[in-house]
Design an enzyme around this catalytic site. Structure first.
Site, mmCIF file in Angstrom:
data_model
loop_
_atom_site.group_PDB
_atom_site.id
_atom_site.type_symbol
_atom_site.label_atom_id
_atom_site.label_comp_id
_atom_site.label_asym_id
_atom_site.label_seq_id
_atom_site.Cartn_x
_atom_site.Cartn_y
_atom_site.Cartn_z
ATOM 1 N N ARG A 6 -6.349 48.345 32.829
ATOM 2 C CA ARG A 6 -5.620 47.435 31.960
ATOM 3 C C ARG A 6 -6.598 46.387 31.443
ATOM 4 O O ARG A 6 -7.750 46.350 31.830
ATOM 5 C CB ARG A 6 -4.424 46.786 32.672
ATOM 6 C CG ARG A 6 -4.486 46.583 34.134
ATOM 7 C CD ARG A 6 -5.190 45.349 34.682
ATOM 8 N NE ARG A 6 -5.120 44.168 33.873
ATOM 9 C CZ ARG A 6 -6.118 43.329 33.743
ATOM 10 N NH1 ARG A 6 -7.277 43.570 34.315
ATOM 11 N NH2 ARG A 6 -6.014 42.248 33.020
ATOM 12 N N GLY A 7 -6.100 45.546 30.532
ATOM 13 C CA GLY A 7 -6.963 44.623 29.821
ATOM 14 C C GLY A 7 -7.350 45.250 28.497
ATOM 15 O O GLY A 7 -7.855 46.383 28.461
ATOM 16 N N ALA A 8 -7.092 44.545 27.401
ATOM 17 C CA ALA A 8 -7.236 45.145 26.072
ATOM 18 C C ALA A 8 -8.610 45.787 25.832
ATOM 19 O O ALA A 8 -8.683 46.954 25.400
ATOM 20 C CB ALA A 8 -6.923 44.108 24.994
ATOM 21 N N ARG B 85 0.002 52.683 25.314
ATOM 22 C CA ARG B 85 0.318 51.248 25.343
ATOM 23 C C ARG B 85 0.421 50.764 23.892
ATOM 24 O O ARG B 85 -0.512 50.978 23.110
ATOM 25 C CB ARG B 85 -0.787 50.428 26.032
ATOM 26 C CG ARG B 85 -0.971 50.657 27.527
ATOM 27 C CD ARG B 85 0.175 50.188 28.397
ATOM 28 N NE ARG B 85 0.465 48.784 28.321
ATOM 29 C CZ ARG B 85 -0.168 47.829 29.028
ATOM 30 N NH1 ARG B 85 -1.158 48.149 29.838
ATOM 31 N NH2 ARG B 85 0.209 46.564 28.927
ATOM 32 N N GLN C 191 -1.556 39.854 38.078
ATOM 33 C CA GLN C 191 -2.965 40.108 37.759
ATOM 34 C C GLN C 191 -3.842 38.892 38.028
ATOM 35 O O GLN C 191 -5.010 39.024 38.387
ATOM 36 C CB GLN C 191 -3.108 40.532 36.298
ATOM 37 C CG GLN C 191 -2.474 41.872 35.971
ATOM 38 C CD GLN C 191 -1.109 41.721 35.344
ATOM 39 O OE1 GLN C 191 -0.376 40.784 35.674
ATOM 40 N NE2 GLN C 191 -0.743 42.620 34.440
ATOM 41 N N ASP D 141 -4.316 40.385 23.609
ATOM 42 C CA ASP D 141 -4.167 41.819 23.384
ATOM 43 C C ASP D 141 -4.069 42.139 21.898
ATOM 44 O O ASP D 141 -4.362 43.258 21.486
ATOM 45 C CB ASP D 141 -2.932 42.329 24.116
ATOM 46 C CG ASP D 141 -3.185 42.458 25.603
ATOM 47 O OD1 ASP D 141 -3.411 43.579 26.065
ATOM 48 O OD2 ASP D 141 -3.180 41.434 26.300
ATOM 49 N N ASN E 288 -0.433 37.833 24.193
ATOM 50 C CA ASN E 288 -1.142 37.940 25.467
ATOM 51 C C ASN E 288 -0.110 38.107 26.575
ATOM 52 O O ASN E 288 1.094 38.089 26.337
ATOM 53 C CB ASN E 288 -2.008 36.703 25.705
ATOM 54 C CG ASN E 288 -3.008 36.908 26.832
ATOM 55 O OD1 ASN E 288 -3.741 37.898 26.855
ATOM 56 N ND2 ASN E 288 -3.037 35.996 27.787
ATOM 57 N N LYS E 289 -0.595 38.280 27.788
ATOM 58 C CA LYS E 289 0.285 38.518 28.929
ATOM 59 C C LYS E 289 1.397 37.473 28.994
ATOM 60 O O LYS E 289 1.164 36.285 28.783
ATOM 61 C CB LYS E 289 -0.536 38.488 30.221
ATOM 62 C CG LYS E 289 0.250 38.788 31.486
ATOM 63 C CD LYS E 289 0.966 40.119 31.417
ATOM 64 C CE LYS E 289 0.045 41.278 31.198
ATOM 65 N NZ LYS E 289 0.749 42.572 31.037
#
Length: 353
Positions: A45-47, A87, A204, A245, A255-256
């Site tokens: 994960r993580g763009a 995603r 996270q 993201d 973003n998250k």
């Protein structure tokens, strides 16, 4: 440095982030379907890291192809569609597939499949090496901006910084976006302590960012997401910096989930709040944040914590994975090319043209 992803001998390797920090498990696969599942389930994960893995996932799909050249276009189209469906919010994924499609468009007619696949592997590796270089550039630009904006405070003491989710090596393959800036600022003696918000529901910040900081011996303090406003009120946070993201053309940033709440609190306390992301995260085709597709994930991610049921199975749940921070709450956007402040609609367009 933490080894988040690798691609050797036609094999994708990645650190399964679902089990960190309690279990460090490095997975190796030659299956593009397994790689797609890893993206879907947040094993990776993580763009920026999703972009890297997406490029290698296409290569795995190519390696499993056994048809003729005439049959390949339909196979390739389906492969790209499957990768892109993993995603919806992280634009780096689509940047990676666009790179692979560009190679296809320019080389399919003239090259053999073997030559085409070799060129695509070069493109996938370039996505990886570029992200590492992007992190180093963002770190430099971010520290320069911090030194400028917080010069008065730095005359008397070091800074406490808030971050959210994970934006380090685990999210990028390099030093990180926002966390890469923080690491560089720490190395240059600007940071006293990192305040890392837990980042519910998948934690996270608590699991991954805290683990990275501990691994690199950087002082930190983990907090619940809802604590940040109170810490700002108490003068315990000097600035915030998070990743992204997707960034719309006007600077609105996805973003998250939880990022927007921190931004509003920072604005209420006159605290600078920054975004750090590579230029590949900017989506100039989206006018503003209202058009960014926001992923809604399984209700069980909220109803359970590491397999333990914390709510009844019938509890109604709305589980958005991301939120959108309007540009007026963002002091500056740090990219691999430069840090921009103010007129995002004009400056972001210049960065990608």
């Amino acid at each position: 440095m933490i080894d988040a992803v690798s691609f050797e001998n036609d094999t994708l390797g990645y650190l399964d982030q679902r089990f960190l920090p309690l279990k460090e498990e490095y997975i190796k696969t030659k299956s593009h379907l397994e790689a797609i599942e890893a993206i879907k389930t947040l094993a990776v994960r993580g763009a920026p890291l999703i972009g890297i893995v997406a490029g290698y996932t296409v290569i795995l799909g190519l390696n499993s192809y056994q048809g003729t050249k005439d049959e390949f276009p339909l196979y390739f189209e389906k492969l790209i569609q499957d990768v892109e469906a993993s995603r919806p919010t992280a634009v780096n994924l689509f940047f990676a597939t666009a790179c692979m499609k560009a190679v296809y468009d320019t080389s399919f007619t003239s090259d053999s499949l073997e030559e085409l696949f070799a060129k695509m592997l070069v493109a996938a590796r370039k996505i990886h090496t570029d992200e590492i270089a992007n992190c180093d550039a963002m770190a430099r630009h971010g520290v320069e901006l911090i030194r400028h904006d917080l010069a008065e405070t730095l005359k008397t003491r070091k800074l406490n910084v808030l971050t959210h989710c994970n934006t380090g090596t685990l999210a990028t393959g390099g030093s990180g976006t926002a966390l890469g800036v923080i690491k560089q600022a720490w190395q240059e003696g600007l940071i006293e302590k990192v305040i890392t918000a837990e980042s519910r529901p998948l934690l996270q910040g608590l699991r991954l960012t805290a683990w990275e900081l501990e691994t690199e011996n950087i002082p930190f303090l983990s907090i619940s997401d809802s604590s940040s406003a109170f810490l700002m009120q108490k003068g315990m946070i000097d600035f915030g910096i998070v990743g992204a993201d997707r960034i719309a053309a006007n600077g609105d940033t996805a973003n998250k989930i939880g990022t927007f709440a921190h931004a509003v609190s920072a604005a209420a306390h006159n605290i600078p709040y920054y975004i750090a992301a590579p230029v590949s995260t900017i989506d100039i085709t989206i006018e503003d944040g209202s058009h960014i597709p926001i992923e809604e994930r399984s209700a069980d991610e909220l109803r359970t914590i590491f397999g333990t049921q914390v709510a009844t199975p019938s509890t109604p749940v709305l589980n958005y994975a991301f939120d959108v921070t309007p540009n007026q709450y963002i002091r500056g956007i740090v990219t691999d090319k430069k840090a921009v402040v103010g007129n995002y609609a004009e400056d972001l367009k210049k960065l990608i043209t």
